[in-house]
Structure formats: C-alpha cells, structure tokens
Scaffold this motif. Structure first.
Motif, PDB file in Angstrom:
ATOM      1  N   ARG A 247      31.348 -12.315 -15.137  1.00  0.00           N
ATOM      2  CA  ARG A 247      30.482 -11.980 -16.257  1.00  0.00           C
ATOM      3  C   ARG A 247      30.296 -13.209 -17.136  1.00  0.00           C
ATOM      4  N   GLY A 248      29.225 -13.180 -17.907  1.00  0.00           N
ATOM      5  CA  GLY A 248      29.020 -14.299 -18.816  1.00  0.00           C
ATOM      6  C   GLY A 248      28.621 -13.808 -20.196  1.00  0.00           C
ATOM      7  N   TYR A 249      28.984 -14.556 -21.181  1.00  0.00           N
ATOM      8  CA  TYR A 249      28.612 -14.225 -22.554  1.00  0.00           C
ATOM      9  C   TYR A 249      28.022 -15.459 -23.197  1.00  0.00           C
ATOM     10  N   VAL A 250      26.872 -15.327 -23.718  1.00  0.00           N
ATOM     11  CA  VAL A 250      26.277 -16.467 -24.407  1.00  0.00           C
ATOM     12  C   VAL A 250      26.478 -16.275 -25.903  1.00  0.00           C
ATOM     13  N   LEU A 251      27.059 -17.261 -26.544  1.00  0.00           N
ATOM     14  CA  LEU A 251      27.309 -17.168 -27.970  1.00  0.00           C
ATOM     15  C   LEU A 251      26.391 -18.094 -28.735  1.00  0.00           C
ATOM     16  N   GLU A 252      25.875 -17.589 -29.797  1.00  0.00           N
ATOM     17  CA  GLU A 252      25.111 -18.445 -30.693  1.00  0.00           C
ATOM     18  C   GLU A 252      25.535 -18.137 -32.110  1.00  0.00           C
ATOM     19  N   GLN A 253      25.874 -19.199 -32.829  1.00  0.00           N
ATOM     20  CA  GLN A 253      26.289 -19.033 -34.213  1.00  0.00           C
ATOM     21  C   GLN A 253      27.359 -17.964 -34.361  1.00  0.00           C
TER      22      GLN A 253
ATOM     23  N   ARG B 231      27.881 -15.311 -32.664  1.00  0.00           N
ATOM     24  CA  ARG B 231      27.570 -13.935 -32.245  1.00  0.00           C
ATOM     25  C   ARG B 231      27.237 -13.925 -30.765  1.00  0.00           C
ATOM     26  N   ILE B 232      27.511 -12.792 -30.134  1.00  0.00           N
ATOM     27  CA  ILE B 232      27.151 -12.674 -28.725  1.00  0.00           C
ATOM     28  C   ILE B 232      25.662 -12.394 -28.633  1.00  0.00           C
ATOM     29  N   ALA B 233      24.961 -13.344 -28.065  1.00  0.00           N
ATOM     30  CA  ALA B 233      23.514 -13.184 -27.955  1.00  0.00           C
ATOM     31  C   ALA B 233      23.125 -12.455 -26.668  1.00  0.00           C
ATOM     32  N   LEU B 234      23.893 -12.737 -25.647  1.00  0.00           N
ATOM     33  CA  LEU B 234      23.566 -12.150 -24.337  1.00  0.00           C
ATOM     34  C   LEU B 234      24.860 -11.852 -23.604  1.00  0.00           C
ATOM     35  N   HIS B 235      24.946 -10.791 -22.942  1.00  0.00           N
ATOM     36  CA  HIS B 235      26.047 -10.665 -21.984  1.00  0.00           C
ATOM     37  C   HIS B 235      25.594  -9.832 -20.790  1.00  0.00           C
TER      38      HIS B 235
ATOM     39  N   GLU C 139      30.546 -22.721 -29.513  1.00  0.00           N
ATOM     40  CA  GLU C 139      29.375 -23.333 -28.897  1.00  0.00           C
ATOM     41  C   GLU C 139      29.063 -22.678 -27.562  1.00  0.00           C
ATOM     42  N   LEU C 140      30.088 -22.378 -26.841  1.00  0.00           N
ATOM     43  CA  LEU C 140      29.970 -21.806 -25.499  1.00  0.00           C
ATOM     44  C   LEU C 140      28.927 -22.562 -24.693  1.00  0.00           C
ATOM     45  N   ALA C 141      28.152 -21.825 -23.987  1.00  0.00           N
ATOM     46  CA  ALA C 141      27.230 -22.513 -23.103  1.00  0.00           C
ATOM     47  C   ALA C 141      26.039 -23.066 -23.847  1.00  0.00           C
ATOM     48  N   VAL C 142      26.097 -23.024 -25.117  1.00  0.00           N
ATOM     49  CA  VAL C 142      24.969 -23.532 -25.887  1.00  0.00           C
ATOM     50  C   VAL C 142      25.217 -24.993 -26.181  1.00  0.00           C
ATOM     51  N   SER C 143      24.697 -25.837 -25.321  1.00  0.00           N
ATOM     52  CA  SER C 143      24.875 -27.257 -25.616  1.00  0.00           C
ATOM     53  C   SER C 143      23.797 -27.692 -26.581  1.00  0.00           C
ATOM     54  N   THR C 144      24.153 -28.575 -27.476  1.00  0.00           N
ATOM     55  CA  THR C 144      23.281 -28.859 -28.601  1.00  0.00           C
ATOM     56  C   THR C 144      21.919 -29.393 -28.210  1.00  0.00           C
TER      57      THR C 144
END
Lengths: 192, 348, 298
Positions: free
Chosen positions: A161-167, A169-173, B338-343
């Motif tokens: 599974r993957g979780y994308v975090l932005e700022q 918060r979980i933006a996508l999972h 940051e996780l997979a969010v590279s700048t």
C-alpha cells in the motif's frame, strides 16, 4: 513523521497498534512495543564493531543463545556484514551500513519496522538490492514495514500500500499497484 | 534583575541618572550613618561589586569565560600591598600599577584562550584560579607566603575631610566604583561595546563584518582584568592585609555567583552582585544558618539560576557558547512530512 | 640513579591516584559531554563518610575496607542522584557550558556541606595497606605504593571489562556513540547517564581513599589532586579510558621529577606543572594521546 511515531519528536498523537491504543512518550517505550525504527542516515554506531551493532539491536531480548543465532543468520543473509564483523561500523560503505542498520533493527524481532529514507545517498543498483531484501524480509519474517521514501518508483514497486502525504495530511492512499497507475501520481512523483 | 536582554541588543537601557545620583550620595553619606564594622561591610560590598563588574564586562558583554578571576584581583591586591609597604609608593600610583599588572596578566591568559573552545577555557581558567595561591606562596620573600602580608603604609586622609582612615578608604572605594561603573556603561554604549557584544552573539558573523575578533577579545580581557586588579587594590586599602587564600578558587567562584545574580549584562547589576556576596552570609546567619553553610547557598543559587533563570541569563550563555556552525536547536521541531513528495516535483 | 628510581616510584604512586580520579572525569565526559568540576569534592565527601564509619574515636569504628566499600557504594548512588536531580535539568546536547557552571556550584556546596556535616579539622583514615616497604637496593618501594598500583590495575581492568565485555557496557558505549539510535533500540538514556555518573562517583571515592594517607582527610584534600586529574585526562584524551590511566601515571611521574629536579618548582609550584600540561596539550594536540578528535566536543 516517523520520528513522531517513535517518540523522538514530541507529539500529542495517539495511535492504535495491534488494536490497542497507545500513547508512548519516549523512543525507549516505543521500542518496547515492538516497533523498530531505522533512522534517516542509518544511525549506526560508528565506533562499535558490526557485531556489536547487531548485539546492541538485541538490547530488549534476554536469551543469549537465540541472540547469537540471530546474529549468525543475519550475517548469512548479508555476507558483507560477516566479512566485516569485527570492523567499526563507521568504516562500512553506505549500502553496507544500511544493511547493518536494518539487521540491527530486526535483531529486536520487531512487529513493525519503520524505515526513514533508506535509499538516501545510495547508488541505484544498491537501492534495488535494498528493496529486494526488504520485500524478502517482509514476506519471510512477517514483519510489517512502513517506509518513508522519496524514491517513489522503487517504493511503489515493492510495497503493498502507499500513502501520499502533503503538508502533514494524507492526500491519497491506495494499493501500490493502483497508485502506480494513477496518472496524477505518475506525473507528480514518478516523473512520467 | 536586568538579565532579560534579548539576543543581539546592545542593552543600554535609559539610565535613571537621578536615581544613580541619589544612590551615590547615600553611599557617600554612609560613614556618617554607620559604625565601623558595618561600614567595613559596606566597603567589602563595594570592591566585590567592582570585581563582579569586571566579570560582567568579560562574560556578559563579550562572552568570554573566566573561572579564575580571583587571580587578577589578587594580583592587584598584592601589587598595591607590596609597592606601598615595601617600596614606599603612593597609593594612587600603586593602584595604577596594580591595574596594569593585572591587565598584563589578563592579556597573557586571553591569548591562548582565543584558540580554545568554551569548555576548555573554563578548565584552563579554573586551573589558573586554583594555581594562583600557590604562586603567591612560592614567592614568599615578596609576598609573605602563606601567612599573608600586612599593608604597613596607611593612606592618610587629608584632615579637612574629617574622616578617619577606614572611612576614607570606604569613600575612595565608592568613588572608584562609581567611576568604573560609568566607564563600563560608556563602553557598553560605544562602538567598542557594540563590537564586544557582536562577538558575544556570534563571532563568526562579526568576523565576516570585518571585526578583528582577537583584538577585541584580548582588549576586553585586559580591561576586565584591570578592573579586577583595581578591586584588589581596594581590598588591600580596606583590609590592610592580604593572604593567598583570599584570592583562590573560592573568590573566583563567588565572583561568578555575583555575576549570575546581578545579571551578567547589566552594569548596575554588578552592584547587586557585590551586595549579595557581602550580605547574604550575614543575613543567613541571622536567620540561623551557620556561616559554614553559606557556600552551600551560593552553590544552590548558582545551580538554580542556571536551571531556572529567566531567558536572559541562560539564554545569554546558550548564545555565548553554542556551536556556531549549524545552529542546531536542542529540540528538533516536528517536520512536516515529505514522503513521496519531493520538492522539485511541484507539491501542492 | 637510585634517587631517580625512587622519584619514579613515588610519581607512579601519586599517578595511580590521579589516574583513578581521571577515570571518573573521563566517564562523565563520555556520558554527558562535559566536565564535572565537582568530581573532587564529591570524592572528598565520600572519603569523609568512610572516615566517619571507620574512625574508632569519632565514628563507628568499622574495619577500614568495609567502610571504604560502603563509601564507594554511596559514591555510586550519590553520583547517580546528582546526575538525575542537578545535571539533567541543564542537559543540552549542543551546549555543554551550563552543566559546568552547575558543577561549579556543586563544588562549592559540597565542600561547605562536608565541612559542616563532618568537620573542618584534618583527620586521618586508618591505613589500608600494611606499613613497610620492599627494598630494592637503596630504593624503597612501599607496600602502599605497590598496593595503589595493584588497585589501579584491577580497577582499570574491571572498567575495561565492564565496557567491552558486558551487555550494559555495550549499551553505555552505544548510548555515547549515537544517543538517538540507542534510544530507538530501547536503551534508556536516563539509566546510562545515571550509571556513568554513578560509576564516576564510586571511582572518585576510591581515589580519595587511596590518597588519604598522603593528604589526610580534610575539606581541601582533593583540590590540588583534581587539577592533576584534569591534567591526566587532558593528556590522555577526554574520551579514553586507557588515556586516563596512562595520563595519570605520566602526570604523577612528571610531577615527581619536576619537584625533585627543577629546584625552581619544588613542591610549591607542582600544581603549576599540572596547569602547564593542560594548556600545552590543549594548544598542541587537543585530543590528547589516546582521545578521539570529535569536532563537536573539541
């Protein structure tokens, strides 16, 4: 974020672990819950030998013969470690230190392994090897893993599974496969 | 306590000059109001204040550490004693000589200290404070050794003043202190003072701006040692007897406590510090604590100030001696993950 | 020639004491990253305790060895407590200065406390080693000297074994090497700090008791010794256990030889020798003989 989980950084979060609500206050407590954290930058004990690093990983365990057996097993799995068992950990290459850090964390027989940017500073070939190892460990030893990675391609290739975090918060999972196919994700993180 | 000086401020608060004048007049009037013993106590508070002032200048303003400042006081005291008693010098010239000698010693200490980090300067000056009495003992033919040395020439007051010797000594001390307070206050607000404080706050940055850091640091140390030497001269003037034990580690540490109490950045705080050092043993004894325990109180006070003091004192030290390179905060702030969010890939 | 050898042995004898105290200093430095200026006074306090236990006239009249052992135990506990209560609040990974100031206050306080609680007089501790000496030609090797060196050897070996061969020693070394990683493995930093200071306290007690026959027991007994111990630690390298031992012996010998052969120095200026050693080493090779250059510490 990983540091918040393991209590290195103060946080007010609480979370459920195996169905039980937890609110540990310090890394030592978190470790006792069966969570092992491989920090960013490896965090090996540079002045201690490879073997001593592994031994340190077993801090919370008592049965000496089992510990010794585990050390041997890890050395078998990562032969480079066996070659360098009496050398100070600081003299190992980046990739070798990463293996050491993982093995050390696993010495505690954790239920959950946290990995913070494991591919940082490693050559691509080494990174592939690393993730193959992680996947193998995940499958054979049944230890859950939470990996924070900038190298999304490698991470998604091996993860469930993957979780994308932005700022924060979980933006996508989603499942890793779905994420890998998600166009927005591909554009933003996979450079496609 | 004027300890709460925010970082970087040159900290010359508006001086309440009228209050200062009132205090000065009161201080000078004390000989008329106090009997001999109490007056001598006040006198001690005065030279202690001067010694604490020298510490404030060095540590509070310039950020250098000295755990052995008692040695400079001792140099001043012994110089005055020897010159006045054995060589017939007049007091004023002996005072100047004492200050100069102490200042020279200060330079000798300051030069190697330039190259050492805070911890090791602490160790070295600690050693100096410890060794100084043994030096006095070694050269006993001049210094009278362990037994001490009496000041055999007296500073006779002019008869029109109507003061006896002890009162005269007190009045002179107050005047010397007042002048020195003024001098340090002026220095603090001057360009030199700003340079000193810039170095205290971040010497690398100061260097980047063209400040010749070593020169300023050594000059500050020299001035500080001179003031301490003057304080020593006052000691000799008042007590008329000097001994090695007076200027050892105990005094050095006491001066540190006095500085911490009064607020190291504050000029007026030195007076507070001096008074604390002189009167606290007195007060605690009245309350029933035997004099033997006084250092315990000092120690506790020092520890408490370091642990709990308002940001000013401790914050000052944190800025003084923290590693310059990467200003790493003690408690890392929680990062936004940051996780997979590279700048560079356009995170939103 | 015999005088030289005699002076050498005397130097080794005092060097053993400096080494013991230097070991304590090094332990604290490794654990906490700073110098404990109160190490000597803490040791002196525990020595007074031993006196109070062992003295037939003013104390309990215990045999001297149990008294010493109990004093060491108190040193262990006391060191741990001091770390937890006084030092911990000021602990800061990047800035080691506030702790040194606190130890300054401790030094003052403990010194006065000892004088107030025990006595300001000079007293004696019953002898541990038998009187008399081994005679090698004209050289006297007192049993006390032999005993001192033997004790130093044993203690050094024990410390070495503790750090290199035990689990707890491993944990302590790990905690010093990378405190964050150690915590993540479950090593309790709090315990490691207290242990470090505790062992240092016990070592200090031992050093004080060993030097008591020469300096006698009084509140100022270790002030000079402290500086020699710091010289030893500086020379040996603040991070090295071996350095503390070797440094201590070298400083002891240097002091003895300087006092004997350099008339200017004599006995009065011996302390100056210690100070000069400190300054010289810090200026020329700050890491000392065996220390590791750790840029964050030097």
């Amino acid at each position: 974020m990983l540091r918040a989980i393991s209590g290195v950084v103060p946080s007010t979060a609480e979370y459920r672990f195996f169905g039980v609500r937890r609110r540990p206050r310090s890394p030592e407590q978190v470790a006792r819950l069966g969570v092992a954290h491989v920090p960013q930058g490896r965090g090996t004990f540079g002045n201690l030998t490879v073997e001593e690093n592994l031994l340190a990983g077993a801090t919370l365990r008592r049965r000496t013969p089992e510990i010794a057996e585990d050390i041997e097993n890890w050395m078998t799995r990562f032969p480079a470690l066996r070659d360098r068992r009496a050398q100070p950990a600081g003299s190992l290459s980046g990739g070798e230190q990463q293996m050491l850090a993982i093995a050390r964390a696993m010495m505690g027989r954790p239920k959950l392994l946290l990995l913070d940017e494991p591919s940082l500073g490693l050559a691509p070939r080494v990174v592939t090897e690393l993730f193959d190892h992680l996947k193998a460990l995940n499958e054979t030893l049944h230890v859950a893993m939470l990996v924070v990675e900038q190298n999304a391609r490698q991470a998604l290739r091996h993860a469930d599974r993957g979780y994308v975090l932005e700022q924060g918060r979980i933006a996508l999972h989603d499942t890793a496969a779905e994420l890998g196919g998600n166009d927005a994700v591909r554009a933003a993180y996979l450079g496609v | 306590m004027n300890a709460g000086v925010p970082p970087g401020r040159t900290g010359t608060r508006a001086v309440n000059w009228s209050a200062a004048v009132v205090v000065l007049v009161l201080a000078l009037a004390l000989p008329a109001l106090l009997p001999a013993f109490e007056l001598s106590q006040a006198g001690s508070a005065v030279y202690l204040a001067l010694a604490v002032l020298s510490m404030n200048l060095l540590t509070g303003l310039n950020g250098q550490l000295s755990l052995g400042h008692g040695a400079f006081v001792g140099i001043g005291a012994y110089t005055v004693t020897i010159l006045v008693s054995d060589h017939g010098w007049s007091y004023p010239t002996a005072f100047v000589a004492g200050a100069l000698l102490a200042s020279a010693a200060g330079v000798v200490v300051a030069l190697p200290a330039l190259r050492l980090r805070g911890l090791y300067v602490a160790l070295t000056t600690f050693g100096i404070g410890l060794v100084f009495p043994t030096l006095i003992q070694r050269f006993s033919s001049w210094t009278g050794g362990t037994g001490g040395k009496p000041v055999t020439a007296v500073y006779v007051p002019p008869s029109w003043l109507g003061l006896d010797i002890a009162q005269y000594a007190y009045v002179l001390s107050v005047l010397v202190l007042a002048v020195c307070l003024l001098v340090v206050h002026r220095v603090k607000g001057s360009r030199a003072g700003r340079l000193m404080q810039a170095i205290r706050d971040n010497d690398l940055v100061a260097e980047g701006f063209g400040v010749v850091v070593p020169r300023v640091k050594v000059a500050t140390f020299a001035l500080s040692a001179a003031l301490a030497g003057l304080a020593g001269g006052l000691f000799a003037l008042q007590h008329r007897f000097v001994s090695p034990g007076d200027f050892g580690l105990t005094m050095s540490i006491q001066l540190f406590v006095g500085m911490a109490i009064g607020g190291s950045v504050s000029v007026a705080g030195a007076v507070l510090g001096g008074m604390f050092l002189e009167y606290v043993p007195e007060v605690t004894e009245r309350v029933g604590v035997p004099a033997l325990y006084t250092p315990v109180i000092y120690g506790l006070v020092l520890a408490l100030i370091v642990i709990f003091a308002p940001q000013g004192v401790v914050g000052l030290w944190h800025r003084l001696f923290r590693r310059r390179a990467a200003e790493v905060p003690a408690e890392p702030r929680p990062r936004t993950p940051e996780l997979a969010v590279s700048t560079e890939k356009g995170a939103e | 020639m015999t005088l030289l050898i005699q002076r050498l042995f005397d130097g080794l004898s005092s060097g053993a004491v400096y080494a013991a105290l230097a070991l304590a200093i090094v332990l604290v430095f490794r654990a906490t990253g700073t110098l404990n200026l109160a190490q000597g006074e803490m040791a002196m306090f525990t020595c007074f305790l031993a006196w109070k236990l062992a003295d037939p006239a003013h104390g309990l009249g215990w045999p001297v060895v149990p008294a010493i052992l109990l004093a060491m135990a108190v040193g262990l506990a006391g060191g741990a407590v001091i770390e937890r209560v006084v030092v911990r609040p000021v602990e800061d990974r990047t800035d080691h200065l506030p702790i040194i100031i606190v130890t300054l206050g401790l030094m003052l306080a403990i010194n006065a406390l000892a004088g107030a609680l025990f006595t300001t007089d000079v007293v004696r501790l019953p002898e541990v080693f038998p009187a008399g000496a081994l005679r090698l030609g004209d050289v006297h090797l007192s049993y006390a000297t032999i005993g001192l060196l033997a004790v130093l050897l044993v203690v050094s070996a024990l410390i070495w074994a503790l750090f290199q061969r035990t689990r707890i020693g491993l944990r302590m070394r790990a905690s010093v090497d990378n405190p964050d990683s150690a915590r993540l493995l479950g090593i309790r930093r709090s315990h490691m700090l207290m242990l470090g200071w505790g062992i240092a306290g016990a070592l200090g007690a031992l050093a004080a008791v060993l030097v008591a026959p020469q300096t006698f027991v009084h509140t100022g007994m270790l002030q000079g010794v402290l500086l020699y111990a710091f010289a030893a630690a500086t020379l040996g390298g603040f991070t090295s256990v071996l350095g503390a031992v070797v440094g201590g012996l070298i400083v002891g010998v240097l002091q003895s030889l300087a006092a004997g052969y350099v008339g200017f120095i004599g006995n009065d200026l011996s302390l100056l020798v210690a100070l000069v050693i400190i300054i010289a080493v810090l200026m020329v090779k700050p890491a000392g003989l065996f220390g590791r250059v750790d840029s964050s510490r030097l």
